[in-house]
Design an enzyme around this catalytic site. Structure first.
Site, PDB file in Angstrom:
ATOM      1  N   ARG A   1       0.817  -1.227   0.000  1.00 49.50           N
ATOM      2  CA  ARG A   1       0.000   0.000   0.000  1.00 49.50           C
ATOM      3  C   ARG A   1       0.847   1.273   0.000  1.00 49.50           C
ATOM      4  NH1 ARG A   1      -5.658  -0.518   1.487  1.00 49.50           N
ATOM      5  NH2 ARG A   1      -6.238  -2.354   0.319  1.00 49.50           N
TER       6      ARG A   1
ATOM      7  N   ARG B   1      -3.459   6.705   0.158  1.00 51.10           N
ATOM      8  CA  ARG B   1      -3.869   7.903   0.883  1.00 51.10           C
ATOM      9  C   ARG B   1      -2.817   8.515   1.780  1.00 51.10           C
ATOM     10  NH1 ARG B   1      -9.123   4.935   2.756  1.00 51.10           N
ATOM     11  NH2 ARG B   1      -7.509   3.377   2.748  1.00 51.10           N
TER      12      ARG B   1
ATOM     13  N   ARG C   1      -6.756  11.634  -6.662  1.00 53.79           N
ATOM     14  CA  ARG C   1      -7.973  10.925  -6.278  1.00 53.79           C
ATOM     15  C   ARG C   1      -9.172  11.875  -6.222  1.00 53.79           C
ATOM     16  NH1 ARG C   1     -11.809   8.667  -4.455  1.00 53.79           N
ATOM     17  NH2 ARG C   1     -11.963   7.058  -2.860  1.00 53.79           N
TER      18      ARG C   1
ATOM     19  N   ASP D   1      -6.610  -3.217  -7.727  1.00 55.49           N
ATOM     20  CA  ASP D   1      -7.158  -3.845  -6.530  1.00 55.49           C
ATOM     21  C   ASP D   1      -7.369  -5.323  -6.804  1.00 55.49           C
ATOM     22  OD1 ASP D   1      -8.307  -2.604  -3.829  1.00 55.49           O
ATOM     23  OD2 ASP D   1      -9.357  -4.460  -4.295  1.00 55.49           O
TER      24      ASP D   1
ATOM     25  N   TYR E   1     -14.804 -12.632  -0.636  1.00 52.96           N
ATOM     26  CA  TYR E   1     -15.518 -11.433  -1.090  1.00 52.96           C
ATOM     27  C   TYR E   1     -16.724 -11.796  -1.953  1.00 52.96           C
ATOM     28  CZ  TYR E   1     -12.297  -7.915   0.678  1.00 52.96           C
ATOM     29  OH  TYR E   1     -11.578  -7.099   1.503  1.00 52.96           O
TER      30      TYR E   1
HETATM   31  O1  CP3 Z   1       0.225   0.290  -3.220  1.00 51.97           O
HETATM   32  C1  CP3 Z   1      -0.255  -0.845  -3.347  1.00 51.97           C
HETATM   33  O2  CP3 Z   1      -0.105  -1.744  -2.498  1.00 51.97           O
HETATM   34  C2  CP3 Z   1      -0.980  -1.189  -4.657  1.00 51.97           C
HETATM   35  C3  CP3 Z   1      -2.375  -1.058  -4.668  1.00 51.97           C
HETATM   36  C4  CP3 Z   1      -3.310  -1.976  -3.888  1.00 51.97           C
HETATM   37  C5  CP3 Z   1      -4.597  -1.534  -3.488  1.00 51.97           C
HETATM   38  N1  CP3 Z   1      -5.282  -2.603  -2.991  1.00 51.97           N
HETATM   39  C6  CP3 Z   1      -5.103  -0.165  -3.650  1.00 51.97           C
HETATM   40  C7  CP3 Z   1      -6.211   0.293  -2.787  1.00 51.97           C
HETATM   41  C8  CP3 Z   1      -3.210  -3.325  -3.541  1.00 51.97           C
HETATM   42  C9  CP3 Z   1      -2.024  -4.284  -3.697  1.00 51.97           C
HETATM   43  C10 CP3 Z   1      -4.469  -3.707  -2.984  1.00 51.97           C
HETATM   44  C11 CP3 Z   1      -4.785  -5.084  -2.567  1.00 51.97           C
HETATM   45  C12 CP3 Z   1      -5.984  -5.332  -1.762  1.00 51.97           C
HETATM   46  N2  CP3 Z   1      -7.232  -4.772  -1.894  1.00 51.97           N
HETATM   47  C13 CP3 Z   1      -6.060  -6.312  -0.752  1.00 51.97           C
HETATM   48  C14 CP3 Z   1      -4.936  -7.237  -0.359  1.00 51.97           C
HETATM   49  C15 CP3 Z   1      -3.950  -6.585   0.518  1.00 51.97           C
HETATM   50  C16 CP3 Z   1      -4.450  -6.313   1.919  1.00 51.97           C
HETATM   51  O3  CP3 Z   1      -4.547  -5.131   2.260  1.00 51.97           O
HETATM   52  O4  CP3 Z   1      -4.702  -7.281   2.646  1.00 51.97           O
HETATM   53  C17 CP3 Z   1      -7.365  -6.284  -0.231  1.00 51.97           C
HETATM   54  C18 CP3 Z   1      -7.916  -7.142   0.892  1.00 51.97           C
HETATM   55  C19 CP3 Z   1      -8.091  -5.318  -0.977  1.00 51.97           C
HETATM   56  C20 CP3 Z   1      -9.539  -4.956  -0.851  1.00 51.97           C
HETATM   57  C21 CP3 Z   1      -9.713  -3.536  -0.503  1.00 51.97           C
HETATM   58  N3  CP3 Z   1      -9.447  -2.475  -1.348  1.00 51.97           N
HETATM   59  C22 CP3 Z   1     -10.199  -3.011   0.716  1.00 51.97           C
HETATM   60  C23 CP3 Z   1     -10.617  -3.824   1.919  1.00 51.97           C
HETATM   61  C24 CP3 Z   1     -10.234  -1.618   0.577  1.00 51.97           C
HETATM   62  C25 CP3 Z   1     -10.812  -0.624   1.544  1.00 51.97           C
HETATM   63  C26 CP3 Z   1      -9.949  -0.372   2.702  1.00 51.97           C
HETATM   64  C27 CP3 Z   1      -9.239   0.928   2.557  1.00 51.97           C
HETATM   65  O5  CP3 Z   1      -8.006   0.934   2.756  1.00 51.97           O
HETATM   66  O6  CP3 Z   1      -9.917   1.924   2.259  1.00 51.97           O
HETATM   67  C28 CP3 Z   1      -9.702  -1.303  -0.710  1.00 51.97           C
HETATM   68  C29 CP3 Z   1      -9.520   0.049  -1.270  1.00 51.97           C
HETATM   69  C30 CP3 Z   1      -8.170   0.429  -1.737  1.00 51.97           C
HETATM   70  N4  CP3 Z   1      -7.370  -0.369  -2.503  1.00 51.97           N
HETATM   71  C31 CP3 Z   1      -7.527   1.681  -1.521  1.00 51.97           C
HETATM   72  C32 CP3 Z   1      -6.295   1.604  -2.172  1.00 51.97           C
HETATM   73  C33 CP3 Z   1      -5.259   2.679  -2.286  1.00 51.97           C
HETATM   74  C34 CP3 Z   1      -8.121   2.881  -0.792  1.00 51.97           C
HETATM   75  C35 CP3 Z   1      -9.118   3.481  -1.709  1.00 51.97           C
HETATM   76  C36 CP3 Z   1      -9.200   4.992  -1.717  1.00 51.97           C
HETATM   77  O7  CP3 Z   1      -8.331   5.678  -2.277  1.00 51.97           O
HETATM   78  O8  CP3 Z   1     -10.221   5.474  -1.216  1.00 51.97           O
END
Ligand code: CP3
Length: 339
Positions: A24, A28, A37, A74, A150
């Site tokens: 990540r 943000r 964003r 994602d 999911y």
């Molecule tokens: O920088 C990186 O790591 C690359 C991008 C990346 C994202 N999601 C962007 C993202 C990666 C590798 C993921 C994987 C992901 N997504 C996982 C596996 C890794 C982990 O965290 O266990 C999972 C379970 C998800 C599902 C997911 N996506 C959730 C539960 C959420 C909401 C939680 C949150 O942090 O808001 C997301 C949204 C998400 N994916 C964001 C980002 C940057 C935040 C969205 C935003 O900008 O509002």
């Protein structure tokens, strides 16, 4: 490739210093991400527009000088490509309007092809061009069990009781769905490699919800099929909280195993063996500490892993409220350290 440290570390070759990137790292925590964003309709539009996905993929490489980029996307793009669209609800997270309940639901799902995810493929091609060999680009996907969760639950969950109920009450259907997810994931990751991804990572974020025997039957079996399909580029498996699976993960046909911060480093090395690179595993909450503590703990982690077969990272993703300077200090400390 100007900086191939992470690829060499993954293959067990000699490195001058321990490479580092952060799960990540794009997102943000960076004001420049929040700026891009806020111009967009939402998270999905960002993911689905290759120019913007490319821009935010490279932001952390500029801001933190990490040794790898990870394509901005994602794990939920796979259920969508199979026929279950998701929404990303502000401040809540992912949500699926349709979920899987019956055999018919599973039969209706498509096996995803790379063309179904053309926007990710295009984002990878564009990012490779923009990076111009600066650092390797990591492609990724969710592991089948996490994606399955999911698709059944429709969102995150504390207990995963719906997904687990499905495993207990309809194991054959669970296998049917897991195999469809696995086939889709292999197709998708092959597409990522063809587009230029230098390395791949599988995220099994909800591994910790299963018992050891369920993990064997419903998770490792499919992870193993995916690992077997990739010889071209180094492959990492990160299964959060899967303490019980570490010995078996040592037998997977992959190069690197990700550890979270609850896993003891020496014990993990003993269980996984010496033929894998280990990735991780700092608690992201360390980065709320003062500078001296961050430096001390980062160096302690490096020493515990030792100079070989380690890729430094956190034990899970960065939290959005962490300060950029603290993240940079962690990365700098790793990069300055020499054994
Ligand atoms: O920088 C990186 O790591 C690359 C991008 C990346 C994202 N999601 C962007 C993202 C990666 C590798 C993921 C994987 C992901 N997504 C996982 C596996 C890794 C982990 O965290 O266990 C999972 C379970 C998800 C599902 C997911 N996506 C959730 C539960 C959420 C909401 C939680 C949150 O942090 O808001 C997301 C949204 C998400 N994916 C964001 C980002 C940057 C935040 C969205 C935003 O900008 O509002």
């Amino acid at each position: 490739m100007k900086n191939d440290l992470i690829l060499r570390a993954a293959r067990g070759e000699k490195v001058e210093r321990t490479p580092v990137w952060l799960m990540r790292q794009a997102g943000r925590v960076l004001p420049e991400y929040r700026k891009v964003r806020s111009k967009m309709g939402g998270f999905k539009e960002l993911v689905e527009t290759p120019e913007f996905a490319c821009e935010v993929t490279i932001q952390p490489v500029d801001a933190f000088d990490v040794d790898a980029a990870i394509i901005f996307s994602d794990i939920l793009v796979i259920p969508e490509a199979m026929g279950l669209p998701y929404q990303m609800i502000e401040a809540k997270g992912p949500w699926f309007e349709k979920t899987i309940k019956t055999k018919e639901d599973i039969l209706q799902l498509r096996i995803a092809q790379p063309e179904d995810l053309q926007y990710v493929i295009d984002a990878i091609k564009l990012t490779k061009k923009e990076l111009n060999g600066r650092v390797p680009l990591i492609g990724f996907a969710g592991a089948p069990w996490t994606i399955f969760s999911y698709m059944i639950e429709g969102s995150g969950s504390k207990t995963f009781s719906k997904a687990k109920k499905f495993l207990y009450t309809q194991p054959n259907l669970a296998h049917l769905l897991l195999q469809k997810i696995t086939d889709s994931t292999i197709n998708y990751m092959k597409g990522q490699v063809a587009a230029g991804a230098d390395m791949l990572q599988l995220f099994d974020s909800w591994a910790g919800a299963l018992s050891p025997s369920q993990y064997d039957e419903f998770a490792l079996k499919y992870i193993s099929q995916i690992c077997d399909a990739f010889k071209e580029v180094p492959f990492t498996v990160f299964a959060k909280d899967a303490h019980f699976a570490r010995r078996k993960m040592g037998l997977l046909n992959c190069d690197t195993i990700g550890l979270d911060w609850t896993m003891d480093i020496a014990e993990s090395r003993e269980m996984i063996g010496n033929t894998k690179t280990l990735q991780g595993n700092m608690d992201p909450c360390l980065l709320y500490s003062d500078n001296d503590t961050i430096k001390r703990e980062a160096i302690k982690m490096l020493q515990q892993f030792g100079p070989h077969r380690h890729i430094a990272n956190l034990g899970h993703g960065l939290y959005p409220d962490l300060e950029v300077d603290k993240v940079k200090l962690f990365v700098d400390t790793i990069k300055e350290y020499r054994f």
